[in-house]
Scaffold this motif. Sequence first.
Motif, short mmCIF file in Angstrom:
data_model
loop_
_atom_site.label_atom_id
_atom_site.label_comp_id
_atom_site.label_asym_id
_atom_site.label_seq_id
_atom_site.Cartn_x
_atom_site.Cartn_y
_atom_site.Cartn_z
N THR A 177 -0.30 11.51 -17.67
CA THR A 177 0.28 12.17 -18.85
C THR A 177 1.66 11.58 -19.17
OG1 THR A 177 -0.90 14.22 -18.38
CG2 THR A 177 1.01 14.39 -19.83
N ALA A 178 2.42 11.25 -18.11
CA ALA A 178 3.76 10.67 -18.31
C ALA A 178 3.71 9.22 -18.77
CB ALA A 178 4.56 10.78 -17.01
N GLY A 179 2.56 8.54 -18.56
CA GLY A 179 2.43 7.19 -19.09
C GLY A 179 1.77 6.16 -18.19
N ALA A 180 1.35 6.53 -16.97
CA ALA A 180 0.69 5.55 -16.10
C ALA A 180 -0.61 5.07 -16.73
CB ALA A 180 0.42 6.16 -14.73
N ASP A 181 -0.84 3.76 -16.71
CA ASP A 181 -2.00 3.15 -17.37
C ASP A 181 -3.18 2.93 -16.42
OD1 ASP A 181 -0.78 2.52 -20.06
OD2 ASP A 181 0.60 1.42 -18.75
N LEU A 182 -2.91 2.95 -15.14
CA LEU A 182 -3.92 2.73 -14.11
C LEU A 182 -3.39 3.40 -12.86
CD1 LEU A 182 -5.64 -0.66 -13.23
CD2 LEU A 182 -4.44 0.57 -11.44
N ILE A 183 -4.28 3.89 -12.00
CA ILE A 183 -3.78 4.49 -10.75
C ILE A 183 -4.45 3.82 -9.56
CG2 ILE A 183 -3.12 6.70 -11.79
CD1 ILE A 183 -5.92 6.97 -9.50
N GLN A 184 -3.68 3.75 -8.47
CA GLN A 184 -4.22 3.23 -7.21
C GLN A 184 -4.03 4.26 -6.12
OE1 GLN A 184 -4.09 -0.89 -6.17
NE2 GLN A 184 -3.42 -0.48 -4.08
N VAL A 185 -5.05 4.45 -5.30
CA VAL A 185 -4.98 5.35 -4.16
C VAL A 185 -4.97 4.49 -2.89
CG1 VAL A 185 -6.05 7.29 -2.95
CG2 VAL A 185 -6.23 7.13 -5.45
N PHE A 186 -3.90 4.65 -2.10
CA PHE A 186 -3.69 3.85 -0.90
C PHE A 186 -4.15 4.63 0.34
CE2 PHE A 186 -0.63 2.03 -3.84
CZ PHE A 186 -0.53 0.69 -3.48
N ASP A 187 -5.21 4.18 1.00
CA ASP A 187 -5.59 4.76 2.29
C ASP A 187 -5.12 3.81 3.39
OD1 ASP A 187 -6.50 6.68 3.98
OD2 ASP A 187 -8.59 6.62 3.31
N SER A 188 -3.82 3.87 3.65
CA SER A 188 -3.18 2.89 4.52
C SER A 188 -3.68 2.94 5.96
CB SER A 188 -1.66 3.11 4.52
OG SER A 188 -1.17 3.07 3.20
N TRP A 189 -4.09 4.12 6.42
CA TRP A 189 -4.50 4.28 7.82
C TRP A 189 -6.00 4.49 7.95
CZ3 TRP A 189 -1.06 2.05 10.32
CH2 TRP A 189 0.29 2.19 9.97
N ALA A 190 -6.75 4.12 6.92
CA ALA A 190 -8.21 4.27 6.95
C ALA A 190 -8.84 3.58 8.16
CB ALA A 190 -8.81 3.70 5.67
N GLY A 191 -8.28 2.43 8.54
CA GLY A 191 -8.90 1.62 9.57
C GLY A 191 -8.83 2.18 10.97
#
Length: 343
Positions: free
Chosen positions: A197-211
């Motif tokens: 809503t504030a203006g982000a055009d794309l989002i990324q979700v980081f699962d840094s500790w997935a491994g």
Amino acid sequence: MALKNDLILRAARGEKTERTPVWLMRQAGRILPEYRAVRNSLSGFIELVTTPELAAEVTIQPVDILGVDAAIIFSDILVIPEAMGLPYEMVEKKGPFFPETIKTAEDVAKLKVADVASDLGYVLEAIKITKKELNNRVPLIGFAGAPFTIFCYMIEGSGSKTFSKARRMLYQAPELAHQLLQKITDSTIAYLKAQITAGADLIQVFDSWAGILPPTQYESFSVPYMKQICDAITEVPKTLFAKGAYFSRHSLAALDCNAIGLDWNMDIAESRKLCAGKTLQGNLDPCALYASDSEIVKATKSMLDLFGFEKHIANLGHGVYPDINPEKVKVFIETVKEYSSNK
């Protein structure tokens, strides 16, 4: 007004592009002297994150200095636990530290679902300022940590090689783990929607500790919450990045996302098969940027050849390391642009 450079959005959606778009994880940060000048004028990292005008300034620096095809808002994945009632500190040369951690059902019950407007308004303001200052030059990426990664920090209290406290809960109190993961997920969905809503055009979700998880636990304690996020976010393209979880690629690609981020250990041809139909992002070894210019050019061209020149967003396989020379980063970025333009 339309974006002047929308390559990343088109690539994420699987559309043909004139060349391969490129950006870097952790591009807004420690490699740039211009960033350090801003950072050193303040009391600490958290002051920078929570000061919208300055967060916007360092978000835009890599667009101006490095020539990347997108900005990513300067923030931290740990603003979510803080907004839920679990504040953190950033200890110089050691990383994040939580004075209080989650141990019991009572601790989980005390947490709230984040009120984004009041608790995270500084991020939204930084996005609005950044969008205005970017003046439609490139897209702005918003992001959040994956629920499982946030869960790890909230229980462990800091970074860890094993996250054995967090993983112990999965075995000893799985129902409690799911309760906490759900609260984190609810907060994260509200947060990402507000970023858009504030203006982000794309989002990324980081699962840094997935491994750190075995595949069966990843299917139980991460994938369902990633699915909730993907299903809830319909307005912009979505990228999922699960570092080290090579076994997760097929499951994540089955979700309603646009792109799958690859770390540098993930085979590109195998990933194309496992993530059929998805755009792939990555995945040059960050340490390749310590090499000579000619070696960086060679490695970058090899990576681009392996991905092909469709449905690919060029990036590193993880964040750029703080002691890498920005001039080496520019070699990588310019090589992506020039080599892919000729294909």
